[in-house]
Structure formats: structure tokens, C-alpha cells
Design a protein around this motif. Structure first.
Motif, PDB file in Angstrom:
ATOM      1  N   ASN A   1      -5.500   0.428   3.475  1.00 50.65           N
ATOM      2  CA  ASN A   1      -4.379  -0.459   3.799  1.00 50.65           C
ATOM      3  C   ASN A   1      -4.791  -1.467   4.865  1.00 50.65           C
TER       4      ASN A   1
ATOM      5  N   TRP B   1       0.841  -1.205   0.000  1.00 50.04           N
ATOM      6  CA  TRP B   1       0.000   0.000   0.000  1.00 50.04           C
ATOM      7  C   TRP B   1       0.870   1.247   0.000  1.00 50.04           C
ATOM      8  N   GLU B   2       1.936   1.221   0.786  1.00 50.43           N
ATOM      9  CA  GLU B   2       2.802   2.387   0.902  1.00 50.43           C
ATOM     10  C   GLU B   2       3.429   2.764  -0.446  1.00 50.43           C
TER      11      GLU B   2
ATOM     12  N   ASN C   1      -8.467   5.150   4.078  1.00 50.24           N
ATOM     13  CA  ASN C   1      -7.216   4.421   4.001  1.00 50.24           C
ATOM     14  C   ASN C   1      -7.546   2.936   3.949  1.00 50.24           C
TER      15      ASN C   1
ATOM     16  N   GLN D   1       0.477   4.307  -2.685  1.00 48.06           N
ATOM     17  CA  GLN D   1      -0.497   5.173  -2.028  1.00 48.06           C
ATOM     18  C   GLN D   1      -0.789   6.463  -2.793  1.00 48.06           C
TER      19      GLN D   1
END
Length: 364
Positions: free
Chosen positions: A359, A328-329, A357, A332
Motif C-alpha cells: 500500500n 488497497w484496503e 504490504n 487487501q
């Protein structure tokens, strides 16, 4: 506007033909002919995101990850995929996924990662072959410029940063019109010789129908002779991963600090540091361990990606640092990219970024 208009803008940047064979990009629920009330961009289409779209007046969700990967045999709401699909259908919300096709373009997901790191001299790390074709046709000398320009306008003739590229050879064509023909030059039943140009242009394979239609419309002949030739050449702007350089070299620890700040990370999993300076950086959003060999071959000092398994860290082989920043990072900022692509075309339309979010991973 229609939902199809938004889809067309996205597919001009990332054609569906660029997606990997295992992928499922494209319209997953809804109808492209619906009137669009608003667009919500997200990394993942979850049930919570669908409800957010409903509350914010959007009937189109643009997601990076497809909510449907394999076949669904039952839709009973027993897992998050089925719940999301039920919710989308119940509230007449279309879901469109733009996944590996957006990964596989130079100005896609990986380019947005490179923006965060300030990389320059960017190139595709693993360019794809089979994405280019050549069109050859034979045009009367006097009409060659018009036909050539038409093909350029339809998308042909781009080689790297050059446009309007073609090859032209003058020669003599012959033809004899049969009964009922209306030849552009000469008379039916008589052999005619015409000064012609053999015109060759390269084009992306997904534009074949458009190029052929443009050729037939612009060409003066009743019967147009042309060849379509698949090319084995790699496409320099289509493929996996990206490699670029930092404006100035930094220490490995210094680069890890840059990485943490750029992606707002609490942790970076990485291989042992090698005591070298870092300038050439390879990266791939999402699960990218399949490109470690490419990063090594390209001479990268660090390879930034996600979802690296234990044994895959050994593939660094003491020659570069692998940095796993999380799936996810790494992706993003894709939602921002989607918003920008659509707002550039529809500046007065409601194109929103999801506030959720999605994630599923937390760090204790």
C-alpha cells in the motif's frame, strides 16, 4: 509443474476475456513453459516483491494489479515499473496479472469483501451482456443423449444455479452424399431422411472453441451442421460490483464500525448519514464510483468502494451512504483468494502469500 498449469487454474475461474478493455491482465514477463519452482501471490508486483519471490524460491508472481498498463518505450529503471520489470527479467521471474477479470466474476474480489461483511443473497451489481452464446446443432435421435452430455461436460448448459439446461425439438433432416462421402446413414448419391433432434444449449462465449471441438468429436455425421448465435442476455455471474444483504439490519454508525473492524481501517470517508437502517449493501473493490448509479437503482442503503473523488460523493443524492475505504484496503484480501484458488488445485505445491504490504498510502 509448468507455469502454464497455474495459469490455467486461474483462467478457469477468471477468463482473460472477462477483463475490461483498458486492462492488461495475463502473463507480463517470463515464459509459461518454464518449470514452476513456487508461486508468490500479491496485490502489487513491485521490485521488493520480486526480490521476496527470489529469496523464497518462487519464479512465478501472481499479482492482482498489472505492473504494465500502457506501452513501455524504454526500460532504463527510471521508475518503479521499469525497475520491477528489469528485476523480474534479471532473475527469471514470471509475473502474471489477474485484474478486472477477477473483479468481474461472482466469486472474485468483491465476493471476498462480502465475506468480511457477512453478506448473504449476493448478486452481481452490474451484470455484463455479450458474454453468452447459443449453440444449435442437428443430431440423429439415437445419438442425441451422447452429444448433449458431451456438450454439458465441455461447459455448456448452465443458467444461473441450474446445470444440464438444453432445448430439444424433434424433426426430419435430409441430405444426399456426394462422390467420396461416407455418410453415417443412407447411401452416397441418394436422398436420405433422418429423424433428428435440434439441440440448443447456452454457453459462456470464451468456451466457443472448446464447445465446437466437443461437438465435432461427439457428433456421428461426417459434416456437422451447427449455428453459433451471440446473445444479448446479461450473464448473471459476470460483471462489476456486488450487492447483498446483512443478516440483520443495523444503524448507519453501527455499519461503519463493522466496516472499520472487517477491513482494519483507521478512517472511512463517507457521505452524510441519513438516519436509516442498513441492510442492503453494494460494494466494489478498487475505484468503483462508476457504479454509484447502479447501487442507487438496486436500492442499496450503503455503497462501499474506493477512490471516490470530491464531486462524486454528491452522486449519493441523499439516497444512500457512500463509504470510501481506500483502494488497497478494499482489495487487501485478494492475495488470500489467489492462494486458496491455487492451493485447492495444488495442495502439495509451494503457493505463498507475500509478506510485503504494498500500500503506497499512509494516514497521518
Amino acid at each position: 509443474m509448468k507455469i502454464m498449469e497455474a495459469i490455467q487454474v486461474l483462467e478457469q475461474t477468471a477468463p482473460l476475456s472477462y477483463q475490461e478493455g483498458y486492462d492488461n491482465a495475463g502473463l507480463l514477463t517470463g515464459n509459461s513453459n518454464w518449470n514452476c519452482t513456487g508461486i508468490l501471490c500479491t496485490l502489487d508486483a513491485t521490485e521488493q516483491v520480486i526480490m521476496e519471490a527470489k529469496e523464497r524460491g518462487c519464479n512465478l508472481v501472481i499479482a492482482h494489479h498489472p505492473i504494465i498498463f500502457g506501452g513501455l518505450k524504454k526500460i532504463t529503471g527510471r521508475n518503479y515499473v521499469e525497475k520491477t520489470i528489469i528485476s523480474a527479467i534479471k532473475h527469471d521471474i514470471a509475473i502474471y496479472a489477474i485484474h478486472t477479470n477477477l473483479d468481474n466474476v461472482l466469486h472474485g474480489v468483491n465476493d471476498r469483501m462480502a465475506d468480511r461483511l457477512g453478506l448473504v443473497s449476493r448478486q452481481i451489481l452490474a451484470p455484463k451482456s455479450g458474454q453468452l452464446m447459443k449453440l444449435c446443432s442437428f443430431v440423429p435421435l439415437a445419438q442425441a443423449d451422447e452429444v448433449r452430455t458431451t456438450l454439458f461436460e465441455a461447459g455448456a448448459g448452465h443458467i444461473g444455479r441450474y446445470s444440464d439446461c438444453s432445448f430439444n425439438v424433434e424433426g426430419t433432416g435430409t441430405f444426399k452424399g456426394g462422390a467420396g462421402t461416407n455418410p453415417f446413414a443412407g447411401k452416397p448419391g441418394e436422398l436420405h431422411r433422418e429423424k433428428e433432434v435440434k439441440l440448443e444449449v447456452i454457453f459462456p462465449a470464451h468456451l466457443q472453441s472448446r464447445l465446437v471441438a466437443a461437438l465435432l468429436k461427439a457428433h456421428p455425421y461426417e459434416e456437422v451442421a451447427y449455428d453459433i448465435i451471440p446473445l444479448a442476455n446479461e450473464h448473471p455471474e459476470v460483471g462489476s460490483g456486488l450487492i447483498g444483504e446483512l443478516p440483520e439490519p443495523v444503524t448507519e454508525e453501527g455499519f461503519l464500525h463493522i466496516l472499520k473492524n472487517a477491513f482494519e481501517l483507521s478512517v472511512v470517508r463517507h457521505t452524510p448519514l441519513l438516519g436509516k437502517r442498513v441492510q442492503k449493501v453494494a460494494l466494489c473493490g478498487g475505484a468503483g464510483s462508476f457504479l454509484t448509479g447502479r447501487a442507487l437503482a438496486a436500492g442499496a442503503d450503503v455503497y462501499v468502494t474506493a477512490d471516490v473523488k470530491y464531486h462524486e460523493f454528491f452522486d449519493a443524492n441523499g439516497r444512500l451512504v457512500i463509504a470510501d475505504i481506500g483502494h488497497w484496503e478494499s482489495e487487501q484480501y485478494t492475495s488470500e483468494l489467489l492462494v486458496e484458488l491455487l492451493q485447492a488445485k495444488f495442495p502439495t505445491f509451494a503457493v505463498l502469500k507475500s509478506a510485503i504490504n504494498t500500500n503506497p498510502v499512509r494516514y497521518f
